[in-house]
Design a protein around this motif. Structure first.
Motif, PDB file in Angstrom:
ATOM      1  N   SER A 164      -0.032   6.500 -13.419  1.00 58.62           N
ATOM      2  CA  SER A 164       0.904   5.979 -12.419  1.00 58.62           C
ATOM      3  C   SER A 164       1.136   4.482 -12.612  1.00 58.62           C
ATOM      4  CB  SER A 164       0.361   6.232 -11.006  1.00 58.62           C
ATOM      5  OG  SER A 164      -0.852   5.542 -10.788  1.00 58.62           O
ATOM      6  N   TYR A 165       0.109   3.776 -13.086  1.00 54.77           N
ATOM      7  CA  TYR A 165       0.262   2.333 -13.374  1.00 54.77           C
ATOM      8  C   TYR A 165       1.252   2.112 -14.512  1.00 54.77           C
ATOM      9  CZ  TYR A 165      -0.884  -2.117 -15.660  1.00 54.77           C
ATOM     10  OH  TYR A 165      -0.807  -3.333 -16.280  1.00 54.77           O
ATOM     11  N   VAL A 166       1.076   2.863 -15.607  1.00 57.45           N
ATOM     12  CA  VAL A 166       1.930   2.681 -16.781  1.00 57.45           C
ATOM     13  C   VAL A 166       3.349   3.170 -16.521  1.00 57.45           C
ATOM     14  CG1 VAL A 166       2.296   3.362 -19.185  1.00 57.45           C
ATOM     15  CG2 VAL A 166       0.000   2.785 -18.395  1.00 57.45           C
ATOM     16  N   LYS A 167       3.483   4.361 -15.899  1.00 57.65           N
ATOM     17  CA  LYS A 167       4.798   4.989 -15.750  1.00 57.65           C
ATOM     18  C   LYS A 167       5.618   4.419 -14.589  1.00 57.65           C
ATOM     19  CE  LYS A 167       4.445   8.222 -18.972  1.00 57.65           C
ATOM     20  NZ  LYS A 167       5.396   8.317 -20.103  1.00 57.65           N
TER      21      LYS A 167
ATOM     22  N   ASN B 253       0.814  -1.227   0.000  1.00 55.44           N
ATOM     23  CA  ASN B 253       0.000   0.000   0.000  1.00 55.44           C
ATOM     24  C   ASN B 253       0.845   1.273   0.000  1.00 55.44           C
ATOM     25  OD1 ASN B 253      -2.528  -1.193  -0.087  1.00 55.44           O
ATOM     26  ND2 ASN B 253      -2.617  -1.453   2.138  1.00 55.44           N
ATOM     27  N   ASN B 254       2.047   1.194   0.562  1.00 56.09           N
ATOM     28  CA  ASN B 254       2.928   2.370   0.581  1.00 56.09           C
ATOM     29  C   ASN B 254       3.308   2.810  -0.835  1.00 56.09           C
ATOM     30  OD1 ASN B 254       2.924   2.464   3.374  1.00 56.09           O
ATOM     31  ND2 ASN B 254       4.698   1.109   3.560  1.00 56.09           N
ATOM     32  N   VAL B 255       3.470   1.829  -1.730  1.00 61.01           N
ATOM     33  CA  VAL B 255       3.798   2.149  -3.124  1.00 61.01           C
ATOM     34  C   VAL B 255       2.639   2.902  -3.767  1.00 61.01           C
ATOM     35  CG1 VAL B 255       4.352   1.173  -5.386  1.00 61.01           C
ATOM     36  CG2 VAL B 255       5.323   0.150  -3.318  1.00 61.01           C
ATOM     37  N   LEU B 256       1.416   2.433  -3.513  1.00 66.76           N
ATOM     38  CA  LEU B 256       0.236   3.085  -4.074  1.00 66.76           C
ATOM     39  C   LEU B 256       0.069   4.501  -3.524  1.00 66.76           C
ATOM     40  CD1 LEU B 256      -2.278   0.097  -3.927  1.00 66.76           C
ATOM     41  CD2 LEU B 256      -0.931   0.867  -5.882  1.00 66.76           C
ATOM     42  N   LEU B 257       0.315   4.661  -2.223  1.00 68.93           N
ATOM     43  CA  LEU B 257       0.215   5.989  -1.608  1.00 68.93           C
ATOM     44  C   LEU B 257       1.266   6.940  -2.185  1.00 68.93           C
ATOM     45  CD1 LEU B 257      -0.383   4.977   2.123  1.00 68.93           C
ATOM     46  CD2 LEU B 257      -2.044   6.017   0.562  1.00 68.93           C
ATOM     47  N   MET B 258       2.452   6.388  -2.472  1.00 67.72           N
ATOM     48  CA  MET B 258       3.521   7.206  -3.056  1.00 67.72           C
ATOM     49  C   MET B 258       3.126   7.703  -4.447  1.00 67.72           C
ATOM     50  SD  MET B 258       6.184   7.040  -5.474  1.00 67.72           S
ATOM     51  CE  MET B 258       6.597   5.314  -5.660  1.00 67.72           C
ATOM     52  N   THR B 259       2.529   6.826  -5.264  1.00 66.82           N
ATOM     53  CA  THR B 259       2.117   7.239  -6.612  1.00 66.82           C
ATOM     54  C   THR B 259       1.002   8.281  -6.557  1.00 66.82           C
ATOM     55  OG1 THR B 259       0.542   5.385  -6.756  1.00 66.82           O
ATOM     56  CG2 THR B 259       2.771   5.024  -7.612  1.00 66.82           C
ATOM     57  N   LYS B 260       0.096   8.150  -5.578  1.00 60.35           N
ATOM     58  CA  LYS B 260      -0.985   9.139  -5.433  1.00 60.35           C
ATOM     59  C   LYS B 260      -0.443  10.496  -4.993  1.00 60.35           C
ATOM     60  CE  LYS B 260      -4.741   5.890  -4.412  1.00 60.35           C
ATOM     61  NZ  LYS B 260      -5.710   5.417  -3.397  1.00 60.35           N
ATOM     62  N   SER B 261       0.597  10.468  -4.145  1.00 59.75           N
ATOM     63  CA  SER B 261       1.174  11.722  -3.644  1.00 59.75           C
ATOM     64  C   SER B 261       1.850  12.520  -4.748  1.00 59.75           C
ATOM     65  CB  SER B 261       2.185  11.431  -2.529  1.00 59.75           C
ATOM     66  OG  SER B 261       3.324  10.761  -3.049  1.00 59.75           O
ATOM     67  N   LEU B 262       2.196  11.851  -5.864  1.00 56.62           N
ATOM     68  CA  LEU B 262       2.821  12.554  -6.984  1.00 56.62           C
ATOM     69  C   LEU B 262       1.798  13.297  -7.830  1.00 56.62           C
ATOM     70  CD1 LEU B 262       5.335   9.776  -8.138  1.00 56.62           C
ATOM     71  CD2 LEU B 262       5.870  11.868  -6.883  1.00 56.62           C
ATOM     72  N   GLY B 263       0.516  13.074  -7.540  1.00 57.93           N
ATOM     73  CA  GLY B 263      -0.539  13.771  -8.263  1.00 57.93           C
ATOM     74  C   GLY B 263      -0.838  13.186  -9.623  1.00 57.93           C
ATOM     75  N   LEU B 264      -0.345  11.952  -9.884  1.00 54.57           N
ATOM     76  CA  LEU B 264      -0.594  11.301 -11.177  1.00 54.57           C
ATOM     77  C   LEU B 264      -1.939  10.590 -11.151  1.00 54.57           C
ATOM     78  CD1 LEU B 264       2.924   9.711 -11.754  1.00 54.57           C
ATOM     79  CD2 LEU B 264       2.032  11.806 -12.786  1.00 54.57           C
ATOM     80  N   GLY B 265      -2.555  10.469 -12.313  1.00 52.62           N
ATOM     81  CA  GLY B 265      -3.789   9.707 -12.424  1.00 52.62           C
ATOM     82  C   GLY B 265      -3.521   8.227 -12.189  1.00 52.62           C
ATOM     83  N   SER B 266      -4.566   7.486 -11.896  1.00 51.70           N
ATOM     84  CA  SER B 266      -4.425   6.061 -11.589  1.00 51.70           C
ATOM     85  C   SER B 266      -3.771   5.291 -12.734  1.00 51.70           C
ATOM     86  CB  SER B 266      -5.798   5.466 -11.276  1.00 51.70           C
ATOM     87  OG  SER B 266      -5.693   4.073 -11.081  1.00 51.70           O
ATOM     88  N   PHE B 267      -4.246   5.494 -13.971  1.00 46.06           N
ATOM     89  CA  PHE B 267      -3.713   4.753 -15.109  1.00 46.06           C
ATOM     90  C   PHE B 267      -2.308   5.217 -15.463  1.00 46.06           C
ATOM     91  CE2 PHE B 267      -3.221   4.084 -19.727  1.00 46.06           C
ATOM     92  CZ  PHE B 267      -3.308   2.695 -19.741  1.00 46.06           C
TER      93      PHE B 267
END
Length: 519
Positions: free
Chosen positions: A437-440, A421-435
């Motif tokens: 952040s998944y691709v990049k 879950n920490n990885v997911l929280l980190m991607t959200k904190s970057l302000g990227l969209g869900s898809f």
């Protein structure tokens, strides 16, 4: 590696991937124009239309074929697992420290493991005639080879210190095997059984296509009679049967032993297991001898013909090699292209079916759709496309593509849903969209796992493409079924040698790539 080299390598990899996929698309377009595709899909649409209304009147007639299918899968898995456990001491050097014997047996098993089960079934049918016996033996042999490989890998992970401690106490080899190896492998044995059972139920459901019993025989009969209203109910029955077996298998493989057992319950369970296992094995042997239903005369005729087969196998027809290589290349091309396109599709379907990435309720519908794709045996999908596009590689491609998308999506989806879950929280904190952040981020981070899944499926699809060729969908399977029908054992030997060598080479290349990607 400095940053500049990393960026350059990344862009070169992307460019090569795009060029490669474009190259495959150009080849596909050159071989099959737009009109061919449109006409093929129109025929399939008409075929699907003829499957309705469903003829439910044949349900009572399906009872016996369904029972045959379940019996073949269930009891072949039980007896194959027992045989694998008996052979386990000579397949590993854990007990006897003999390096040459395990290597010889492992090499022998590896060669036979490359042979698709439907080819074995077809050969047995030519020797022992049509019926359940040929189907049961073919599934039993494949289950034995699979279970032996998995159990060997598990057994070699047993702590050597525990074995050495028991040896120092003067324990016999049997006691060491029973207490140090089997006791540690109990969870793995249960897991291996249900894994082989899952595979067996899919295999047993199509054995009838070569006359080896089961519900596939009735499916083939109704297809030949163009009774698509009956084909539909058989396909639905198959899907439900496979789905139920998958659910039962999933439940038992994920069943955790409770640690709150009292001493009395532990002793009771242990005694029940001691009594139940011998009864299950003995009951399985007795029941199998009754339901395989082969006369002594027919059995001994088949055994005598085995010597003829053996003589043909050891003297391959080398002049047939050119024909073999050309069709083998077709099978590899089908497997490769289907795997590549399925991999690209699975990147997106894995995201859409991941609860933690796409959302719990939105992912549910995709999960159901993927499970349906995964449940359909490829050979049934190939038969449907065969009616639309006729004989050839395109039917095999679509069958493998659809099935591979389902399997790869499920496997990679399990990787994605296991992300911290920490990885997911980190991607959200970057302000990227869900898809995005998944691709990049996420896909790049778990790219080695994705490559591993793709390579494993490519290995499996080589064998699947061979099986599909047996029903007219192109490739080396078409040559195999023709030569088996006329008992040209010398040519069959050439075909099997070429097939086995290609699978072994591809497996080794795949292993090398997996090791490089993981570094």
């Amino acid at each position: 590696m400095n940053l500049m080299n990393f960026i350059i390598r990344k862009y070169i990899t992307k460019l090569l991937t795009i060029v490669f996929i474009g190259f495959i698309l150009i080849i596909a377009y050159m071989q099959y124009d737009t009109k061919t595709f449109l006409l093929g899909f129109k025929r399939i649409h008409n075929l699907l239309g003829r499957m309705y209304p469903i003829d439910f009147s044949i349900l009572p007639e399906l009872k016996q074929p369904i029972v045959e299918t379940i019996n073949i899968a269930l009891f072949s898995s039980i007896l194959a697992l027992c045989t694998a456990l008996l052979l386990l001491p000579i397949l590993t050097n854990v007990l006897f420290r003999l390096k040459i014997i395990p290597k010889v047996f492992s090499a022998f098993f590896s060669v036979f493991r490359t042979m698709p089960f439907l080819i074995i079934a077809a050969i047995l049918v030519s020797l022992f005639s049509t019926g359940v016996f040929s189907g049961f033996v073919s599934i039993y042999l494949i289950n034995l080879l699979t279970a032996a490989k998995l159990l060997k890998e598990y057994a070699e992970e047993v702590e050597l210190k525990q074995l050495e401690a028991m040896e120092s106490l003067g324990s016999s080899k049997f006691v060491i095997y029973k207490n140090a190896i089997l006791s540690n492998l109990k969870p793995q044995v249960i897991s291996v059984y249900f894994l082989t059972l899952e595979s067996s139920i899919r295999g047993a459901s199509v054995l009838g296509l070569v006359g080896a019993g089961g519900i596939g025989q009735r499916l083939w009969q109704e297809l030949n009679h163009l009774r698509y209203d009956r084909v539909s109910i058989i396909v639905i029955t198959l899907v439900i049967l496979i789905f139920i077996i998958d659910l039962v298998s999933y439940y038992f493989r994920n069943l955790q032993n409770t640690s709150q057992l009292t001493f009395e319950r532990f002793i009771l369970r242990k005694n029940v297991v001691r009594v139940a296992i011998p009864l299950i094995i003995l009951g399985s042997i007795v029941y199998v001898t009754k339901f395989i239903n082969i006369s002594h005369e027919r059995f001994f005729i088949g055994v005598k013909q085995l010597s003829v087969l053996g003589n043909g196998i050891i003297t391959p027809d080398l002049a047939y090699s050119t024909k073999m290589f050309s069709e083998l290349l077709v099978s590899i091309e089908i497997a490769f292209s289907a795997t590549i396109f399925a991999a690209v599709t699975a990147i997106f379907t894995s995201y859409l079916s991941s609860v933690n990435l796409f959302g719990k309720y939105k992912a549910l519908s995709m999960k159901v759709f993927i499970n349906i794709l995964r449940t359909f045996p490829p050979i049934i999908v190939a038969l449907i496309f065969f009616r639309g596009f006729g004989p050839g590689a395109i039917s095999s491609f679509f069958a493998l593509y659809i099935y591979t998308v389902g399997v790869m999506t499920k496997m990679y989806n399990e990787v994605l849903e296991g992300i911290n879950n920490n990885v997911l929280l980190m991607t959200k904190s970057l302000g990227l969209g869900s898809f995005v952040s998944y691709v990049k981020i996420i896909f790049n981070g778990y790219f080695p796992e994705f490559v591993t899944i793709v390579l494993y499926r490519f290995e499996a699809n080589i064998k699947n493409s061979t099986i599909l060729g047996m029903v007219g969908a192109g490739g080396i399977g078409h040559l195999l079924v023709n030569n088996i029908e006329y008992r040209n054992w010398n040519r069959i030997s050439t075909l099997l040698i070429g097939l086995s060598l290609s699978i072994i080479i591809i497996e080794n290349i795949s292993y090398f790539i997996r090791m490089r990607v993981k570094k």
